[in-house]
Design an enzyme around this catalytic site. Structure first.
Site, mmCIF file in Angstrom:
data_model
loop_
_atom_site.group_PDB
_atom_site.id
_atom_site.type_symbol
_atom_site.label_atom_id
_atom_site.label_comp_id
_atom_site.label_asym_id
_atom_site.label_seq_id
_atom_site.Cartn_x
_atom_site.Cartn_y
_atom_site.Cartn_z
ATOM 1 N N GLY A 1 0.816 -1.190 0.510
ATOM 2 C CA GLY A 1 -0.013 -0.441 0.015
ATOM 3 C C GLY A 1 0.421 1.081 -0.396
ATOM 4 N N ARG B 1 12.763 10.224 -3.474
ATOM 5 C CA ARG B 1 14.468 11.686 -3.428
ATOM 6 C C ARG B 1 15.695 11.045 -2.597
ATOM 7 N NH1 ARG B 1 14.648 16.190 -0.763
ATOM 8 N NH2 ARG B 1 15.225 17.811 -2.410
ATOM 9 N N ALA B 2 14.839 11.360 -1.678
ATOM 10 C CA ALA B 2 16.269 10.966 -0.302
ATOM 11 C C ALA B 2 17.598 10.340 -0.748
ATOM 12 C CB ALA B 2 16.012 10.596 0.732
ATOM 13 N N ARG C 1 1.257 -5.342 -4.558
ATOM 14 C CA ARG C 1 1.044 -5.765 -4.361
ATOM 15 C C ARG C 1 1.350 -7.744 -5.019
ATOM 16 N NH1 ARG C 1 -0.533 -3.915 0.877
ATOM 17 N NH2 ARG C 1 -2.544 -2.633 0.337
ATOM 18 N N CYS C 2 2.840 -8.237 -4.371
ATOM 19 C CA CYS C 2 3.018 -9.690 -5.948
ATOM 20 C C CYS C 2 3.270 -10.727 -5.428
ATOM 21 C CB CYS C 2 4.387 -8.634 -6.379
ATOM 22 S SG CYS C 2 4.956 -9.662 -7.429
ATOM 23 N N ASP D 1 5.537 -4.342 6.180
ATOM 24 C CA ASP D 1 5.516 -6.158 6.183
ATOM 25 C C ASP D 1 6.124 -6.621 5.140
ATOM 26 O OD1 ASP D 1 5.225 -8.002 8.602
ATOM 27 O OD2 ASP D 1 3.750 -8.399 7.400
ATOM 28 N N THR E 1 4.604 3.401 5.358
ATOM 29 C CA THR E 1 3.168 2.700 5.594
ATOM 30 C C THR E 1 2.517 4.082 6.695
ATOM 31 O OG1 THR E 1 1.585 0.660 6.554
ATOM 32 C CG2 THR E 1 3.609 0.852 7.416
ATOM 33 N N ILE E 2 0.918 3.768 5.914
ATOM 34 C CA ILE E 2 0.253 4.862 6.822
ATOM 35 C C ILE E 2 -0.462 3.620 8.141
ATOM 36 C CG2 ILE E 2 -1.236 5.899 4.763
ATOM 37 C CD1 ILE E 2 -3.416 4.194 5.555
ATOM 38 N N ASP E 3 0.054 3.144 8.329
ATOM 39 C CA ASP E 3 -0.596 1.890 9.643
ATOM 40 C C ASP E 3 0.818 2.375 10.886
ATOM 41 O OD1 ASP E 3 -2.444 0.034 7.775
ATOM 42 O OD2 ASP E 3 -2.112 -1.266 7.509
ATOM 43 N N ASP F 1 2.509 -0.145 11.469
ATOM 44 C CA ASP F 1 2.716 -1.229 12.245
ATOM 45 C C ASP F 1 3.952 -2.262 12.290
ATOM 46 O OD1 ASP F 1 2.249 -1.581 9.619
ATOM 47 O OD2 ASP F 1 0.589 -3.184 10.060
ATOM 48 N N MET G 1 -8.939 3.149 8.415
ATOM 49 C CA MET G 1 -8.180 2.267 8.442
ATOM 50 C C MET G 1 -7.293 1.159 9.034
ATOM 51 S SD MET G 1 -6.961 2.529 3.813
ATOM 52 C CE MET G 1 -7.104 2.386 2.557
ATOM 53 N N ARG H 1 -6.405 -2.957 9.285
ATOM 54 C CA ARG H 1 -6.967 -4.186 9.191
ATOM 55 C C ARG H 1 -6.248 -4.739 10.501
ATOM 56 N NH1 ARG H 1 -5.933 -5.856 2.906
ATOM 57 N NH2 ARG H 1 -3.560 -5.017 3.114
ATOM 58 N N GLU I 1 -15.490 9.320 21.254
ATOM 59 C CA GLU I 1 -15.722 8.929 22.629
ATOM 60 C C GLU I 1 -15.027 7.454 23.677
ATOM 61 O OE1 GLU I 1 -17.677 11.283 21.456
ATOM 62 O OE2 GLU I 1 -17.719 11.906 23.278
ATOM 63 N N LYS J 1 -25.122 14.910 27.263
ATOM 64 C CA LYS J 1 -24.539 14.757 25.820
ATOM 65 C C LYS J 1 -24.959 14.901 24.885
ATOM 66 C CE LYS J 1 -19.437 12.858 25.513
ATOM 67 N NZ LYS J 1 -19.299 13.116 24.582
ATOM 68 N N HIS K 1 -24.346 14.441 20.918
ATOM 69 C CA HIS K 1 -23.495 13.870 20.363
ATOM 70 C C HIS K 1 -22.362 12.868 20.640
ATOM 71 C CE1 HIS K 1 -20.341 17.064 19.579
ATOM 72 N NE2 HIS K 1 -19.717 15.916 19.252
HETATM 73 O O1 F6P Z 1 -1.344 -1.704 4.950
HETATM 74 C C1 F6P Z 1 -2.054 0.271 4.325
HETATM 75 C C2 F6P Z 1 -3.557 -0.492 4.104
HETATM 76 O O2 F6P Z 1 -3.971 0.770 3.867
HETATM 77 C C3 F6P Z 1 -4.226 -1.217 5.126
HETATM 78 O O3 F6P Z 1 -4.933 -0.007 6.263
HETATM 79 C C4 F6P Z 1 -5.626 -2.091 4.770
HETATM 80 O O4 F6P Z 1 -6.204 -2.497 5.379
HETATM 81 C C5 F6P Z 1 -4.939 -2.041 3.431
HETATM 82 O O5 F6P Z 1 -3.623 -0.923 3.491
HETATM 83 C C6 F6P Z 1 -5.898 -1.676 2.302
HETATM 84 O O6 F6P Z 1 -5.402 -2.081 1.248
HETATM 85 P P1 F6P Z 1 -5.872 -1.697 -0.440
HETATM 86 O O7 F6P Z 1 -5.729 -0.570 -0.769
HETATM 87 O O8 F6P Z 1 -5.317 -2.896 -1.726
HETATM 88 O O9 F6P Z 1 -7.219 -2.242 -0.576
#
Ligand code: F6P
Length: 319
Positions: free
Chosen positions: A11, A21-22, A72-73, A103, A125-127, A129, A169, A171, A187, A213, A215
């Site tokens: 992703g 670039r770096a 993703r290969c 990963d 990765t934005i995760d 993780d 996002m 997973r 909340e 509250k 909302h």
């Molecule tokens: O690993 C990054 C990520 O954005 C996850 O947060 C998300 O579950 C997944 O990729 C989505 O993958 P795709 O773009 O292949 O659907």
């Protein structure tokens, strides 16, 4: 080492371009040639490889996505696929590789390392993780995108006095949900690393309602389950008018924040440094604002964990 390659895989994440670039500029600064491998490991197998010059990476530091494209290969998970990839590298005299990704991308780099090819992984990765680094490239930008969305949704949630479930996002990882939930004043935060009880989620909403509250916002990581289903359960159990917003791929795009650009620049350059020192089978990271590197296998063997203290804090602040 006189010639290295760089690829992005899995992703995409905002800041990957700044990392590319770096890598390119750092290598050229040290008189090393750089080859860009397009479409991740798929492009490595099929030989979509081009020499990059200083100018090839001009005007990209502020752009989201990846100029090298990504994929993703599945083929690279096979011995035959990796053999073909190695042949492409050998054909062009490429002696080391920087792999920018998460990963799955690291697993590919580990396999190449096993074949004796020096690779250095850069966490993109934005995760957020990846073990061995406090932050991954793209996390900060995605987090700010989510916060922007939560703030906007809060406006309409307030006006209509509604409950909102916002699915973000992640997973397998709850960092984005946890940080966004904390920063957005949610909340409740539901993440895959922590069990939850829907009865308690609803009881908390009721307690808030009884206190006046108007909302509520519940941030859910996609790994926990469908936000739509969770929203339905909440509506059925509480009778509060509930809406669901699935933020989806907008979280992966956009111009990287300054923090991500700086992080990507530091990590990309560090990866080249390692290759120039003859080190492969490593991954780079940042811990307590210091650049670090680790054995790739050690990182792949480690499980990502969330910051428990932060999770507890979010609970305490959202009583
Ligand atoms: O690993 C990054 C990520 O954005 C996850 O947060 C998300 O579950 C997944 O990729 C989505 O993958 P795709 O773009 O292949 O659907």
């Amino acid at each position: 080492m006189k010639r290295i390659g760089v690829l992005t895989s899995g992703g995409d994440s905002p800041g990957m371009n700044a990392a590319i670039r770096a890598v390119v500029r750092k290598a050229i600064y040290h008189n090393v040639e750089v080859y860009g491998i397009y479409q991740g490991y798929a492009g490595l197998i099929s030989g979509q490889i081009k020499k990059l010059e200083i100018g090839s990476v001009g005007d990209i530091i502020h752009r989201g996505g990846t100029m090298l494209y990504t994929a993703r290969c599945k083929e690279f998970k096979t011995e035959e696929g990796r053999k073909q990839g190695m042949e492409q590298l050998e054909k062009l005299g490429i002696e080391g590789l920087v792999v920018i990704g998460g990963d799955g991308s690291y697993r590919g780099a580990q396999k190449l390392t096993e074949l004796g090819f020096p690779c250095v992984g850069v966490p993109g990765t934005i995760d957020n993780d990846i073990p061995g680094t406090d932050f991954t490239i793209g996390f900060d930008t995605a987090l700010n995108t989510v916060i922007d969305a939560i703030d906007k949704i809060r406006d309409t949630a307030t006006s209509h006095e509604r409950t909102y479930v916002i699915e973000v996002m992640g997973r397998h990882a709850g960092d984005l949900a946890l940080w966004a939930g904390l920063a957005g004043g949610a909340e409740t935060i539901l993440i895959p690393e922590e069990d939850h009880d829907m009865n308690e989620v609803c009881a908390k909403l009721n307690r808030g309602h009884d206190r006046g509250k108007k909302h509520s916002i519940i941030v859910v990581a996609e790994g926990v389950g469908s936000g739509v289903e969770i929203g339905k359960k909440i509506q059925d159990a509480t009778n509060f008018e509930t809406r669901v917003s699935v933020l989806g791929h907008i979280q992966r795009g956009g111009s990287p924040t300054a923090t991500d650009r700086v992080l990507a620049s530091r990590l990309g350059a560090k990866a080249v440094e390692l290759l120039l020192e003859g080190k492969g089978g490593r991954v780079v990271g940042i811990q307590q604002n210091q650049l670090v590197d680790h054995d790739i296998m050690e990182i792949l063997d480690r499980k990502h964990t969330i910051d428990e203290k932060m999770y507890n804090l979010a609970q305490e602040l959202s009583i």
